[in-house]
Design an enzyme around this catalytic site. Structure first.
Site, PDB file in Angstrom:
ATOM      1  N   CYS A 181       0.827  -1.214   0.000  1.00 33.61           N
ATOM      2  CA  CYS A 181       0.000   0.000   0.000  1.00 33.61           C
ATOM      3  C   CYS A 181       0.856   1.255   0.000  1.00 33.61           C
ATOM      4  CB  CYS A 181      -0.933   0.011   1.204  1.00 33.61           C
ATOM      5  SG  CYS A 181      -2.178  -1.276   1.165  1.00 33.61           S
ATOM      6  N   PHE A 182       2.032   1.161   0.581  1.00 32.20           N
ATOM      7  CA  PHE A 182       2.895   2.336   0.732  1.00 32.20           C
ATOM      8  C   PHE A 182       4.165   2.218  -0.105  1.00 32.20           C
ATOM      9  CE2 PHE A 182       0.795   1.319   4.816  1.00 32.20           C
ATOM     10  CZ  PHE A 182      -0.156   2.311   4.791  1.00 32.20           C
TER      11      PHE A 182
END
Length: 763
Positions: A730-731
């Site tokens: 996600c990051f």
């Protein structure tokens, strides 16, 4: 220049003043073009109260600078009651010279040294002649009395002696290298500091007067402090020891250079791979190996047994530069050799650094990062595509009357069936525009973007798998896909699946995700409803293209062609008429264009018309055709599928580091070396492991997206060397432990990207 300042007998008994004018710093700017041509005028007066000038000399002029470096020596026979005036001017050939500042010294408080002692240095701030003078900066000089004649004075005195009108005798002339060496400036400054007692400092006030600061007692005084006998002896012994050490080092280097024997050269050769005839190997004083060509009487760092070095893109043809080999055998990879003139070395702390002998610089960055053959093709930046994409994102806004998010729970081993069932059952396509929330059965990962990217990656691999019969590989290679004309034979619900695939492709474009597939160029043209041309067939089937091109350029009457084509269905060949009664119509010079257009239409459009219609129906439910048509067919491919080739240099340039990591950290240097040693497939696996997708956006890693928009690729220090690397898709973050060596990092990174599956916790 050496000048005596006494007209009485016994001149030789008076002290000799040695003055070295070194440099000016940050002088005032008087020229309108921002630079000056400064020089120093030195004037000597008989005493401090009498203005009778007894000597005057001028330094050379340094052109166009505010920080001149004169480095000139002057020797004077002076009376200690006299004074010295130094004025700095800016030479002007059109008008009078501009005044830049002055320094005035009395000669009664100058330090006395012997010829074996270093010259002490001073920084004297320039002061104005009047209130109207605009002055700044300072000059650096060395000044001291000598108790005996210098070699410069002795040499000058033997050549000429002249008396001026006042009886002052010219003793000789000096030059830049007369006394001392400028290369030992640091040692002289150290000697100046050592000539004062511990804790004392010599300074000058605004009027040029010298005073002394006692930092221990926090007091100032005009008198020069004396050095205790014990401290002076200790300082003299230390200075002698330093000078002896320097002399030993110089003599040792000269001895090594002088005594490189042929026996030493031959002893370092490899018996299995000998040097060419007339060549020898030797070791320099710093330990580096170099090679001697006795045939041409030349030396080089280049090993003549090595192949021609690989050159960077844009290098000059025929440029000869030495090729240096890596010194670290523990990190040997299947990497190409370094570019010409580069050398790889190992730092004392284990880090690898690189030396560019062409530009005489060092860097932590591997120069092979700039070579497209090793680091991957450079991704060209497209400003036009960026402008179109920004407009596209502006228009595909989220509707207001839909749920907060669209939840989709699937099993990894049944991802196609579960996704087809959920997405096809949605009656309002706008619900697919809600924020995606993907869950894999049995996993606790929370979807903040990374899980969705992996779902698009996995579902696209399943949808476009030729074994399902919906798509097939094109004739030219095994990577580009086209619709299978016989998909209805393999799957009765094939049109429903094509509509589902269109929805998934539309969701990917709407949510800014990428599909893991590439289609033939006519497929994108059909999406845009553009006509397909003969040139489009070249990238699909070159043989078919060459045949049609031959017909276009020549008279096909002799080929006995008809308006029909052969098609193969499950091993059986049949004829298909391109037009009614086509098998009875010959292809001639007059109707050959019609024939070619009908063949292209049959090859790409007619056979897959129903499947393409279903795909476009599902796709246009999320992305309107009018909005998609702002792109051309090449840009639609980039919008849906991204870039396949990975540019490691661009990747490294758009990476941020957290924790204790930085670009010069050993673990980071090893990481990028590992990435450089990977092939493109391994790099895509690493990218997928960290970001959830194996594709790169159109304009490179600068446009990599995370959970809340653009998110740079991130490497953060985490864990212990016993742990494997982990990723937060996600990051776009890789948690990389600080491993002890290069091979350990490479092995554990490969183990992680090749065997990891699933999510655990927030991702």
């Amino acid at each position: 220049m050496s000048v005596r300042l006494s007209n009485s007998p016994g001149l030789d008994s008076e002290p000799l003043l040695w003055l070295r004018v070194i440099a000016g710093v940050n002088l005032a700017k008087k020229d309108i073009f921002g630079a000056s041509d400064p020089y120093v005028k030195i004037r000597v007066f008989a005493n401090s109260s009498n203005d009778s000038e007894v000597a005057s000399v001028v330094t050379r002029t340094i052109k166009r600078t505010l920080n001149p470096k004169w480095k000139q020596d002057f020797n004077f026979r002076v009376n200690p009651t006299g004074r010295l005036l130094m004025e700095v001017f800016d030479e002007n050939r059109l008008t009078r010279d501009d005044f830049l500042g002055m320094v005035e010294l009395t000669l009664d408080n100058i330090e006395t040294i012997t010829a074996s002692e270093p010259l002490p240095y001073k920084d004297l701030h320039l002061r104005p002649r009047s209130m109207r003078s605009r002055v700044r900066g300072y000059i650096r000089i060395g000044i001291a009395y000598f108790t005996s004649q210098t070699p410069t004075e002795q040499h000058s005195a033997t050549q000429s002696q002249a008396c001026d009108e006042d009886g002052w005798i010219l003793v000789g002339a000096g030059n830049d290298a007369a006394i001392g060496s400028d290369n030992n400036a640091d040692d002289r400054r150290m000697s100046l500091a050592d000539s004062l007692p511990t804790g004392w400092e010599e300074r000058q006030d605004a009027l040029g007067r010298t005073f002394y600061v006692n930092h221990i007692g926090r007091t100032t005084q005009w008198q020069r402090p004396s050095i205790p006998a014990e401290q002076a002896a200790a300082q003299t012994e230390q200075a002698a020891l330093r000078w002896s050490t320097i002399q030993d080092q110089v003599n040792q280097r000269q001895l090594v250079r002088r005594h490189i024997s042929e026996d030493e050269s031959v002893s370092d050769q490899d018996d299995e791979n000998p040097l060419p005839s007339g060549w020898a190997m030797a070791v320099a004083a710093n330990g580096r190996v170099y090679y001697i060509d006795h045939n041409t009487r030349a030396t080089t760092w280049d090993d003549p047994r090595q192949p021609h070095p690989l050159r960077l893109a844009g290098g000059q043809q025929g440029e000869e530069a030495p090729q240096f080999r890596p010194r670290s055998t523990s990190m040997m990879d299947d990497l190409a050799p370094l570019p010409g003139g580069w050398e790889e070395r190992l730092h004392t702390d284990g880090r690898i650094f690189f030396i560019d002998h062409n530009k005489k610089i060092t860097t932590w960055t591997d120069p092979r990062m700039m070579c497209p053959e090793i680091a991957g093709k450079v991704i060209p930046y497209s400003r036009d595509y960026k402008r179109k994409y920004d407009y596209f994102r502006l228009k595909v806004k989220k509707p207001s009357n839909i749920p907060q998010r669209f939840e989709l729970k699937v099993k990894r081993n049944m991802i196609l069936e579960d996704s087809f069932r959920h997405i096809s059952s949605v009656t309002k396509p706008d619900h697919l525009k809600a924020r995606l929330w993907i869950e894999f059965d049995g996993e606790v990962g929370l979807d903040y973007g990374g899980v969705s990217r992996e779902w698009f990656l996995l579902i696209s691999r399943e949808m476009f798998n030729p074994y399902y019969g919906l798509f097939e590989y094109s004739a030219v290679d095994h990577y580009t896909l086209q619709i299978n004309p016989l998909s209805g034979t393999c799957n009765e619900d094939h049109l429903a699946y094509f509509k589902f695939i269109g929805r998934v492709a539309g969701m990917a474009c709407y949510h800014g995700k990428l599909l893991d597939a590439f289609f033939i160029r006519p497929f994108y043209k059909m999406m845009l409803e553009k006509p397909i041309l003969l040139a489009d067939m070249e990238s699909v089937d070159s043989e078919y293209y060459n045949s049609l091109q031959y017909i276009m350029e020549n008279d096909p009457s002799d080929l006995d062609l008809r308006f029909c084509v052969d098609q193969e269905i499950f091993g059986q060949t049949s004829q298909y008429e391109l037009k009614q009664n086509g098998e009875n119509i010959n292809v001639t010079e007059q109707n050959k264009r019609e024939y070619i257009n009908l063949v292209i239409k049959w090859r790409f459009v007619s056979r897959v018309q129903n499947q393409m219609k279903a795909f476009k129906e599902g796709f246009n439910e999320l992305i309107p055709l009018a909005l998609l048509q702002i792109f051309d067919e090449q840009e639609v491919e980039l919008l849906m599928c991204g870039v396949q080739d990975i540019d490691v240099n661009d990747w490294q340039h758009h990476t941020v580091y957290k924790g204790n990591y930085n670009l010069a950290h050993p673990a980071i240097l090893w990481f990028w070396r590992v990435v450089l040693s990977f092939n493109n497939e391994q790099r895509t696996r690493l990218l997928q492991f960290v970001t959830g997708t194996s594709r790169v956006p159109m304009n490179g890693f600068a446009e990599l997206c995370g959970s809340n928009g653009p998110q740079m690729f991130t490497i953060e220090q985490w864990g212990t060397p016993d742990c494997l690397p982990r990723a937060h898709t996600c990051f776009n973050r890789l948690d990389l432990p600080a491993y002890q060596n290069y091979q350990e990092l490479k092995d554990k990174l490969k183990l992680a990207i090749e065997n990891t599956q699933g999510f655990d916790g927030v991702d």
